[in-house]
Design an enzyme around this catalytic site. Structure first.
Site, PDB file in Angstrom:
ATOM      1  N   LYS A 191       8.759   2.563  -9.599  1.00  0.00           N
ATOM      2  CA  LYS A 191       9.042   1.970 -10.918  1.00  0.00           C
ATOM      3  C   LYS A 191       8.826   3.011 -12.010  1.00  0.00           C
ATOM      4  O   LYS A 191       7.700   3.415 -12.279  1.00  0.00           O
ATOM      5  CB  LYS A 191       8.138   0.766 -11.209  1.00  0.00           C
ATOM      6  CG  LYS A 191       8.675   0.009 -12.431  1.00  0.00           C
ATOM      7  CD  LYS A 191       7.687  -0.900 -13.072  1.00  0.00           C
ATOM      8  CE  LYS A 191       6.807  -0.222 -14.078  1.00  0.00           C
ATOM      9  NZ  LYS A 191       7.515   0.329 -15.256  1.00  0.00           N
ATOM     10  N   GLU A 265      -3.916   8.387 -10.991  1.00  0.00           N
ATOM     11  CA  GLU A 265      -4.048   9.564 -11.856  1.00  0.00           C
ATOM     12  C   GLU A 265      -3.990   9.038 -13.287  1.00  0.00           C
ATOM     13  O   GLU A 265      -2.947   8.568 -13.741  1.00  0.00           O
ATOM     14  CB  GLU A 265      -2.924  10.561 -11.553  1.00  0.00           C
ATOM     15  CG  GLU A 265      -3.258  11.969 -12.021  1.00  0.00           C
ATOM     16  CD  GLU A 265      -2.691  12.265 -13.389  1.00  0.00           C
ATOM     17  OE1 GLU A 265      -3.389  11.972 -14.389  1.00  0.00           O
ATOM     18  OE2 GLU A 265      -1.567  12.783 -13.467  1.00  0.00           O
ATOM     19  N   CYS A 299      -1.541  14.176 -19.832  1.00  0.00           N
ATOM     20  CA  CYS A 299      -2.884  13.645 -19.514  1.00  0.00           C
ATOM     21  C   CYS A 299      -3.909  14.773 -19.417  1.00  0.00           C
ATOM     22  O   CYS A 299      -5.090  14.552 -19.653  1.00  0.00           O
ATOM     23  CB  CYS A 299      -2.847  12.797 -18.254  1.00  0.00           C
ATOM     24  SG  CYS A 299      -1.894  13.561 -16.960  1.00  0.00           S
ATOM     25  N   GLU A 396      -8.600   9.289 -25.641  1.00  0.00           N
ATOM     26  CA  GLU A 396      -7.338   9.985 -25.409  1.00  0.00           C
ATOM     27  C   GLU A 396      -6.306   9.549 -26.453  1.00  0.00           C
ATOM     28  O   GLU A 396      -6.071   8.361 -26.634  1.00  0.00           O
ATOM     29  CB  GLU A 396      -6.810   9.664 -24.006  1.00  0.00           C
ATOM     30  CG  GLU A 396      -5.547  10.435 -23.682  1.00  0.00           C
ATOM     31  CD  GLU A 396      -5.040  10.188 -22.271  1.00  0.00           C
ATOM     32  OE1 GLU A 396      -4.963   9.016 -21.860  1.00  0.00           O
ATOM     33  OE2 GLU A 396      -4.706  11.169 -21.589  1.00  0.00           O
TER      34      GLU A 396
END
Ligand code: ADP
Length: 485
Positions: A191, A265, A299, A396
């Site tokens: 996906k 992850e 990331c 983040e």
């Protein structure tokens, strides 16, 4: 039009066409790629995919619901029987073929990636697409060598892998997920992220063109609900997810108590550490690449900069000078350094953090840029006078925003760098090998770069500690989550 491409009920139907006929071609509407064919979603729902640099609609993408996901998983299960029994060298040949065809169509993939996601064409062209091909080449090589990779352990495929990927490196993340899974004999339901489905759908066309048996890879498009349907489907043996830590936690809860294996992850807040003995100009380039590459939608971005006190003034001065020269704007211009923010929602998230940075007392610097009227834009931004407790130093942001702090000693910067719930990556800039060895062993991060940043290679494993997730992708480590003994 060359070839026999045809549309039935508005859907894109596969039929081979000369490469020249389809350069950069985006169909007005895409179905779901299930069992080797594009089919309409059960409920007939579609959503737009837009160009974030212009806000123009590029295509309509099918929204898969649980019934569609079920069809895809059943197709993958059926294909697993013959794919897992196929000789390993034959599986390898398919992967080599896919790798070569990505190279042949590199230009088309790069153009579509940039139109759909907003990243500079130079990055799609020179990094994303070549690396995606490199991943298929690399894992093609492992396909018939698994018994040597895991001697005396008789590795077997796990079954059907459900793979969910983010929007920051759409084709590359698809390659990271699909290549090791297929090399080990698994089949896949993938996906893509809802804002960047187009290169995955182009990859589906390529799978058909290269004769990959139907059902070996199925691609279901949609947003979080589609992802959740995949995670919760009983026929899935393994979930591989790359995305936010929040969704990673939801997935972990959803599969707790099942036999599903998983690799996650997740987010990061990497420390990029620069010592007074570093080559400053080189380090400044590394800092810029570390945070402004791909608009900071990375990331492992070096979003927390730690500068040794004695060189703080010089580094900040050089950094400000350097980011004034970054070109922000049209991602399709090959001279652009910073492209469009991927979506309106992500721009609002970034703007919220920029506001918080100012409110909490950090000092902002943004070069003046002529930004286009339409589209989603954020100039390269840095904050000085940042402390450990500031939100912009803890959370983040996933945007082109750098938070700069200072340190005096190695011990102090190690403590500060590790003072985070994340543990994905870090960078160290110094002339001293001893410092590199000391820091790489003490920084709690899956990847530590020394005198470079954001370098990727299919051979090296990538993954995190703590809230950055678990499991590794890349290298031999990347096959391990797709085999059982
Ligand atoms: P971001 O916040 O950066 O958009 P997400 O973690 O929300 O990252 O998205 C990463 C991927 O996870 C996307 O493909 C998204 O559609 C998918 N996703 C979002 N919510 C869920 C969920 N509850 N279950 C499974 N997948 C999800």
């Amino acid at each position: 039009m060359a070839g026999k491409e045809k549309k039935e009920s508005g859907l894109w139907e596969y039929s081979p066409a000369p490469e020249s006929a389809s350069i950069g071609k985006i169909a007005p509407k895409y179905g779901l790629f299930i069992d080797g064919k594009f089919i309409a979603p059960a409920k007939g729902r579609y959503f737009p995919s837009i160009n974030p640099a212009t806000e123009a609609k590029l295509s309509m993408i099918a929204e898969a619901d649980a019934a569609d996901v079920d069809k895809a998983v059943k197709a993958a299960r059926k294909a697993f029987g013959s794919w897992s029994r196929l000789s390993a060298s034959e599986r390898g040949k398919y992967l080599y073929r896919i790798a070569r065809m990505i190279q042949e169509r590199a230009r088309e993939f790069a153009v579509i990636e940039t139109l759909d996601g907003g990243k500079p064409i130079r990055e799609s062209r020179d990094i994303d697409i070549p690396l995606a091909a490199a991943h298929f080449f690399y894992y093609a090589g492992w396909a018939d060598k698994l018994e040597y990779a895991f001697p005396n352990r008789k590795p077997k495929p796990i079954g059907v892998a459900g793979q969910i990927i983010p929007w920051n490196f759409p084709l590359l993340m698809a390659a990271w997920k699909i290549a090791p899974a297929l090399a080990a004999g698994n089949t896949v339901v993938l996906k893509p992220a809802e804002t960047t489905s187009l290169t995955a759908l182009k990859l589906a066309e390529l799978f058909s063109d290269c004769g990959l048996p139907p059902g070996v890879v199925n691609i279901v498009t949609g947003a979080g609900a589609t992802g959740a349907a995949l995670v919760n489907h009983k026929g899935i043996d393994k979930i591989a997810f790359t995305g936010s830590t929040d969704v990673g936690k939801i997935i972990q809860k959803a599969i707790a108590g099942t036999t599903k294996k998983s690799t996650l992850e997740l987010g990061g807040k990497a420390a990029n550490i620069i010592f007074e003995d570093a080559t400053i100009d080189q380090a400044v380039e590394g800092i810029v690449n570390g945070i402004y590459f791909n608009q900071g939608h990375v990331c492992c971005a070096g979003s927390r900069l730690f500068v040794q006190e004695s060189i703080h003034e010089e580094v900040v001065r050089k950094l400000k000078h350097r980011i004034k020269s970054l070109r922000v704007g049209d991602p399709m211009d090959k001279n652009t350094d910073v492209g469009a923010i991927n979506s309106k929602a992500q721009l609002e998230t970034i703007q919220k953090y920029v506001r918080l940075g100012k409110e909490e007392g950090a000092e902002i610097f943004q070069p003046s840029c002529n930004l286009p009227d339409k589209g989603f834009w954020c100039p390269p931004t840095l904050f000085t006078n940042v402390s450990q407790s500031h939100t912009i130093a803890r959370e983040e942001i996933f945007g082109p925003v750098l938070a700069i702090q200072t340190f005096r000693t190695e011990a102090e910067v190690i403590a500060k760098a590790n003072n985070t719930p994340f543990g994905l990556s870090a960078g160290v800039w110094t002339d001293k090998g001893s410092k590199i060895f000391n820091l790489t062993s003490k920084l709690r991060a899956g990847v530590v770069w020394a005198n470079t940043y954001n370098k990727f290679d299919p051979v090296s494993p990538f993954g995190g500690y703590k809230e950055s997730g678990f499991g590794r992708e890349g290298g031999l480590h990347g096959i391990l989550p797709y085999v059982q003994f």
